[in-house]
Design a protein around this motif. Structure first.
Motif, mmCIF file in Angstrom:
data_model
loop_
_atom_site.group_PDB
_atom_site.id
_atom_site.type_symbol
_atom_site.label_atom_id
_atom_site.label_comp_id
_atom_site.label_asym_id
_atom_site.label_seq_id
_atom_site.Cartn_x
_atom_site.Cartn_y
_atom_site.Cartn_z
ATOM 1 N N THR A 186 43.742 22.876 49.677
ATOM 2 C CA THR A 186 43.949 23.471 48.572
ATOM 3 C C THR A 186 45.109 22.774 47.924
ATOM 4 N N THR A 187 45.394 22.951 46.615
ATOM 5 C CA THR A 187 46.490 22.178 45.724
ATOM 6 C C THR A 187 47.535 23.231 45.440
ATOM 7 N N SER A 188 47.429 24.565 45.953
ATOM 8 C CA SER A 188 48.281 25.509 45.703
ATOM 9 C C SER A 188 49.493 25.475 46.906
ATOM 10 N N ALA A 189 50.720 25.453 46.194
ATOM 11 C CA ALA A 189 52.137 25.255 46.932
ATOM 12 C C ALA A 189 52.273 26.851 47.604
ATOM 13 N N LEU A 190 51.537 28.024 46.812
ATOM 14 C CA LEU A 190 51.609 29.180 47.102
ATOM 15 C C LEU A 190 50.710 29.649 48.431
ATOM 16 N N LEU A 191 49.600 29.233 48.381
ATOM 17 C CA LEU A 191 48.658 29.380 49.436
ATOM 18 C C LEU A 191 49.346 28.624 50.538
ATOM 19 N N VAL A 192 50.012 27.485 50.653
ATOM 20 C CA VAL A 192 50.848 26.915 51.694
ATOM 21 C C VAL A 192 51.844 27.900 52.288
ATOM 22 N N ALA A 193 52.634 28.390 51.367
ATOM 23 C CA ALA A 193 53.788 29.157 51.687
ATOM 24 C C ALA A 193 53.215 30.526 52.213
ATOM 25 N N LEU A 194 52.132 30.892 51.867
ATOM 26 C CA LEU A 194 51.511 32.112 52.520
ATOM 27 C C LEU A 194 51.059 31.966 53.741
ATOM 28 N N MET A 195 51.028 30.974 54.378
ATOM 29 C CA MET A 195 51.007 30.813 55.689
ATOM 30 C C MET A 195 52.011 31.156 56.609
ATOM 31 N N GLN A 196 53.322 31.147 56.022
ATOM 32 C CA GLN A 196 54.288 31.817 56.786
ATOM 33 C C GLN A 196 54.145 33.276 56.440
ATOM 34 N N THR A 197 53.627 33.696 55.651
ATOM 35 C CA THR A 197 53.524 35.257 55.240
ATOM 36 C C THR A 197 52.482 35.599 55.925
ATOM 37 N N ALA A 198 51.296 34.771 56.246
ATOM 38 C CA ALA A 198 50.273 35.495 57.216
ATOM 39 C C ALA A 198 50.751 35.720 58.707
ATOM 40 N N THR A 199 51.793 34.632 59.133
ATOM 41 C CA THR A 199 52.319 34.901 60.385
ATOM 42 C C THR A 199 53.169 35.855 60.638
ATOM 43 N N SER A 200 54.146 36.206 59.393
ATOM 44 C CA SER A 200 55.110 37.250 59.626
ATOM 45 C C SER A 200 54.795 38.596 59.289
#
Length: 551
Positions: A53-67
């Motif tokens: 993906t090109t979305s920085a938000l989706l990349v940052a959401l990986m931390q959210t998916a873990t937390s």
């Protein structure tokens, strides 16, 4: 006359003392292998989403998916860890995470995964980790004596950070030469290794005194304990503030490497390896010189270090300088996190330990989740540099929390059960679910001691509320002012019985300060009142009628 003999001094506890206990050593090694797999998984998952993906938000959401799963499941997991056999729960969680990781690996190798799919599997792994974490954190108290517990907690941090140093590099190499799918498969196998070690652990059965708690009651008891424990409450505030600011580094470092510096996954893995190497170095430094710094000083230094971390990630373009920054950040990270964790674990008795740890982990993961979302949104809508500099500003402002919420040392606390309250005398057996129960303790206090007695009684009232009372306080007899009665109001007879076993040696000191003001010829009189007629179980505080409401 024979010479007096003195006991030999106890051996000095060092960082390596917990390794003398074979079960701790075996579980630590298994945990480190599993941690290596987890960090390989983290690198592979984040990098795979970055390429899908090109979305920085989706990349940052990986931390959210873990937390986020920790935010949702930490409290239930803590209650279960205090109520049921922890070994069986560990077997379930390790097996569940193995199945999920292997499934993600199979789909990735078959080219059947999307960015949203990776997020979904990461969320499932986060669920397993959320159920596992309070148990894993609390079993150290069963494996080593209390004096070695700070070293055991530090070694657990070392385990995770050795894995952080090794795992990302291995994961990055496998991604570069093979596929992220093989990283996920290896992570699944690492969980099976931990499952095998836990399976052969012969855990001593836990002996509980008093009536058994139900699940909902256990959750409430854990939250109530935190609410009326100022030392724990202060740690939680500081933990959230730190995690919220540190989330910028964890959530956006891959974006810095890929988008701002235009480097490969190998550099991202090396960045995290330097972070892990710093954390391992920090453990050794704390083992040698840690006693010279208080927990408050350690946390303050760590927060200031992360001000520099976020600023450097925003402004520095030389990758080798950033390697050094990440190394120092690793030292700071371990110093702060072990200070938080040690304070929490040393401040609570065993009966509620997993629940309090789960609240601590919930607050920590909530800080990471919310922080990742906020800094990711800022990076998408403003710029990456703006998000990182804003996070640095937050960390700098959070240093002021050291004044209203100082970290208190808990190493000298005696949290063994006091077991000094005699069982109440009853005419006939009472059902544990009968209630409410009102307990009255009558003192004779001279007028000159009223102010000091009131101050001491306030501390005791907080302990009553912390251990299960719905309402507590002190009243003076208007006809005989020297006769002062302490009262506390409990939902059920069974809950009051549990109060007897929750009172610790440390609490007994507080109670002793109150009783010193008693001037009567006999011990303070204790009276128990059961609701008449018996009412149904009351689990929440209800208003006590006043004179005006009865008119």
């Amino acid at each position: 006359m024979p010479e007096a003999t003195t006991a030999p001094p106890a051996p000095k506890v060092t960082l390596w003392t917990p390794f003398a206990y074979s079960v701790f050593r075996a579980i630590w090694i298994a945990g480190m292998v599993s941690n290596v797999g987890t960090w390989m998984q983290n690198v592979a998952g984040v990098w795979l989403v970055t390429t899908l993906t090109t979305s920085a938000l989706l990349v940052a959401l990986m931390q959210t998916a873990t937390s986020l799963p920790a935010f949702l499941l930490s409290m239930p997991a803590g209650a279960m860890a205090d109520l049921v056999d922890r070994r069986r729960l560990l077997l379930f969680t390790q097996g569940f995470m193995s199945v999920v990781a292997l499934g993600l690996g199979a789909l990735t190798l078959a080219n059947g995964i999307s960015a949203y799919g990776v997020l979904g599997f990461t969320f499932l792994l986060g669920m397993g980790a959320a159920l596992n974490a309070p148990i894993w954190q609390s079993i150290a108290t069963e494996l080593v004596p209390r004096q070695a517990l700070p070293s055991a907690i530090t070694l657990n941090g070392v385990s995770n950070n050795i894995a952080r140093a090794i795992g990302p590099a291995i994961g990055g190499a496998i991604i570069a030469y093979y596929s992220a799918g093989w990283v996920f498969v290896l992570n699944g196998v690492s969980f099976l290794g931990t499952w095998a070690v836990v399976y052969f652990w012969k855990r001593q059965p836990t002996v509980t005194n008093g009536p058994a708690e139900n699940f909902i009651g256990a959750l409430r008891a854990g939250l109530r304990y935190v609410q009326y424990s100022p030392a724990i409450y202060g740690v939680l505030v500081r933990t959230f503030a730190f995690a919220f600011g540190a989330a910028a580094m964890w959530g956006l470092v891959s974006v810095v490497v890929a988008r701002r510096l235009h480097l490969s996954s190998g550099h991202y893995g090396v960045m995290l390896s330097w972070l892990g190497a710093g954390a391992v170095t920090g453990a050794v430094l704390m083992g040698r010189a840690g006693s010279r710094l208080t927990f408050n000083q350690r946390v303050l230094l760590g927060v200031l270090a992360f001000v520099g971390t976020n600023t450097a990630l925003a402004l520095v373009n030389q990758i080798y300088v950033l390697y050094a920054v990440m190394f120092l950040s690793g030292i700071a990270w371990l110093m702060v996190m072990t200070s938080f964790s040690t304070t929490v674990q040393l401040s609570v008795p065993k009966w509620v330990q997993a629940r309090v740890i789960s609240v601590y982990m919930l607050v920590f993961q909530a800080g990471l989740s919310v922080g990742s979302l906020v800094w990711g949104e800022l990076a998408d809508h403003l710029s990456l540099q703006t998000a990182l500099l804003a996070a640095a500003g937050w960390m700098l402002a959070s240093t002021l929390l050291a004044f209203p919420f100082p970290m208190r040392s808990a190493e000298g606390l005696n949290l063994d059960p006091a077991e000094h309250w005699p069982d109440p005398t009853t005419e006939s057996p009472i059902d544990p679910d009968d209630g409410p129960v009102l307990v009255m303790i009558e003192y004779q206090v001279a007028p000159a001691d009223w102010a000091a007695f009131h101050q001491a009684a306030e501390q005791l009232t907080r302990l009553r509320l912390r251990d299960g009372a719905l309402r507590a306080g002190v009243f003076a007899d208007v006809a005989v002012p020297t006769r002062i009665s302490e009262f506390f109001y409990v939902a059920t007879w069974g809950e009051h019985q549990r109060q007897h076993h929750r009172f610790t040696r440390e609490d007994q000191v507080v109670e002793g300060r109150v009783r010193r003001f008693h001037r009567g010829p006999e011990e303070p009189r204790v009276t128990h009142f059961l609701a008449f007629p018996n009412t149904s179980n009351v689990e929440v505080a209800t208003p006590i009628p006043t004179l005006e409401s009865q008119r």
